[in-house]
Write a protein that holds these residues in place. Structure first.
Motif, short mmCIF file in Angstrom:
data_model
loop_
_atom_site.label_atom_id
_atom_site.label_comp_id
_atom_site.label_asym_id
_atom_site.label_seq_id
_atom_site.Cartn_x
_atom_site.Cartn_y
_atom_site.Cartn_z
N UNK A 249 106.96 79.08 16.92
CA UNK A 249 106.16 79.47 18.13
C UNK A 249 106.93 78.92 19.56
N UNK A 250 107.12 77.61 19.34
CA UNK A 250 107.77 76.88 20.40
C UNK A 250 109.08 77.03 20.60
N UNK A 275 98.42 78.94 25.64
CA UNK A 275 97.55 78.83 24.59
C UNK A 275 96.20 77.92 24.94
N UNK A 276 95.15 78.10 24.39
CA UNK A 276 94.20 76.96 24.72
C UNK A 276 94.18 75.87 23.33
N UNK A 277 94.36 74.57 23.64
CA UNK A 277 94.57 73.59 22.71
C UNK A 277 93.73 72.46 23.12
N UNK A 278 93.49 71.56 22.01
CA UNK A 278 92.75 70.26 22.01
C UNK A 278 93.79 69.28 22.74
N UNK A 279 93.20 68.06 22.81
CA UNK A 279 93.83 66.77 23.58
C UNK A 279 95.01 66.43 23.24
N UNK A 280 95.45 66.56 21.70
CA UNK A 280 96.45 66.05 21.23
C UNK A 280 97.70 66.84 21.56
N UNK A 281 98.00 68.14 22.19
CA UNK A 281 98.90 68.80 22.56
C UNK A 281 99.56 68.06 23.93
N UNK A 283 101.44 67.96 27.49
CA UNK A 283 100.84 68.58 28.74
C UNK A 283 102.13 69.51 29.07
N UNK A 284 102.17 70.66 28.72
CA UNK A 284 103.14 71.78 29.06
C UNK A 284 102.54 72.88 29.68
N UNK A 285 103.32 73.69 30.29
CA UNK A 285 102.65 74.93 31.08
C UNK A 285 101.99 75.86 29.85
N UNK A 286 102.53 75.87 28.82
CA UNK A 286 102.20 76.89 27.77
C UNK A 286 100.64 76.43 27.07
#
Length: 343
Positions: A249-250, A275-281, A283-286
């Protein structure tokens, strides 16, 4: 002349060594459970014909069936019409699910028995030996039915159901999330850990994480819980960020092959979905995450709605495990590829 003869002898020895090596490999690849071997115990007469007729009487006799449609759907995890379509398709496309006579002319197990055995293992997650008393098939035969079943389903139905979203699917996902207050969102993303009980000892360190030995799968889904992205087979020692670095995906985002969309937020125009993600992802615009410590009512309200909509992927994990009991128990297969095919 002696040097030439020495080279020829060395070449001959190397060829003989290669032949011996390939012979040992083919010897180790043999299936030791099949065939008649002197000294083995005789086969058990299980009466699989009676089990087949009892299965027909219990579920496939129309209005005269012992169990109603509600019981069938709960135990087989699907409607009877879908199950019959699945059996007929597998019988037509895969020779393993055709009923054939053995060397003595006796018919083997029916396609109905083989598919039922595989689905019961997937639905309840027990061991294959538990089905022997009911479906009247041996433990090794039931395990082979499961392995052939998952391979055939992926091969036959993969192009239709295991595919990337089309343009219509992308527009539908965007419209659904825009109505919930997140324009440009393609769904939620998260990772799920599946414990692997029979992980080889040589791989134990690689596949062992905080939750024990297992594999991790990355998934994306929308409001309707359609998992349109699945990246499985990752070692359990990896976290969400490590898996993201491997994720196709990335890679699509970096290569620019991801579907382009246009949406406006706070007067600014964007062309890349997220996409909606939790805090571990990262800081990117996607990726859109909530605030870890919201300091004002606006941040609190945004975090509340982000977490509530991101629960789509958590609900998908819960529905998968509630529907298929094999995912709630440790994987008892011996190869990672088989785990991926089951998932």
């Amino acid at each position: 002349l002696q040097l030439v003869e020495g080279d020829l002898n060395q070449h001959h020895l190397s060829v003989e060594a290669l032949r011996l090596f390939y012979g040992l490999l083919s010897f180790l690849d043999q299936d030791w459970r099949g065939g008649s071997v002197p000294g083995r115990l005789p086969n058990i007469e299980r009466g699989r014909e009676d089990a087949y007729h009892r299965l027909i009487h219990d579920y496939f006799s129309g209005p005269n069936s012992t169990y109603p449609d509600s019981k069938f759907r709960r135990r087989f995890r699907m409607r009877r019409q879908l199950f019959e379509r699945l059996v007929n398709t597998l019988e037509a496309e895969d020779n393993y699910f055709k009923q054939r006579p053995d060397a003595l002319g006796r018919l083997g197990a029916s396609p109905l028995q083989k598919v039922t055995a595989a689905l019961r293992l997937l639905a309840y997650g027990g061991c294959a030996d538990n089905l022997d008393e009911w479906i009247r098939l041996g433990e090794s035969t039931i395990q082979e039915c499961l392995q052939r079943f998952v391979k055939a389903v992926v091969r036959i139905f993969g192009d239709e159901y295991l595919r990337a979203p089309t343009e219509e699917d992308v527009m539908r996902l965007l419209n659904e999330n825009a109505q919930r207050g997140f324009p440009g969102c393609l769904g939620s993303i998260d990772c799920w850990h599946w414990e692997w009980k029979n992980c080889p000892s040589a791989w134990a360190a690689q596949y062992k994480g905080k939750k024990g030995k297992g594999c991790v799968a990355e998934m994306c889904c929308g409001r309707d819980l359609w998992i349109w992205h699945l990246f499985c087979g990752n070692p359990g020692s990896l976290n969400d960020i490590n898996i993201l670095h491997r994720s196709p995906l990335l890679r699509q985002v970096y290569n620019g092959t991801i579907p382009e969309v246009e949406f406006e937020v706070n007067g600014k125009l964007y062309s890349c979905p997220y996409w909606l993600a939790d805090g571990i992802y990262p800081e990117m615009s996607i990726f859109v995450t909530g605030f870890a410590v919201p300091s004002n009512p606006i941040d609190k309200n945004f975090t509340y709605w982000q977490e509530s909509i991101r629960k789509d992927i958590e609900r998908a994990f819960g529905v998968l495990q509630a529907r298929w009991g094999i995912l709630t128990k440790s994987g008892r297969v011996w190869t990672r590829e088989f785990l991926d095919q089951i998932l």
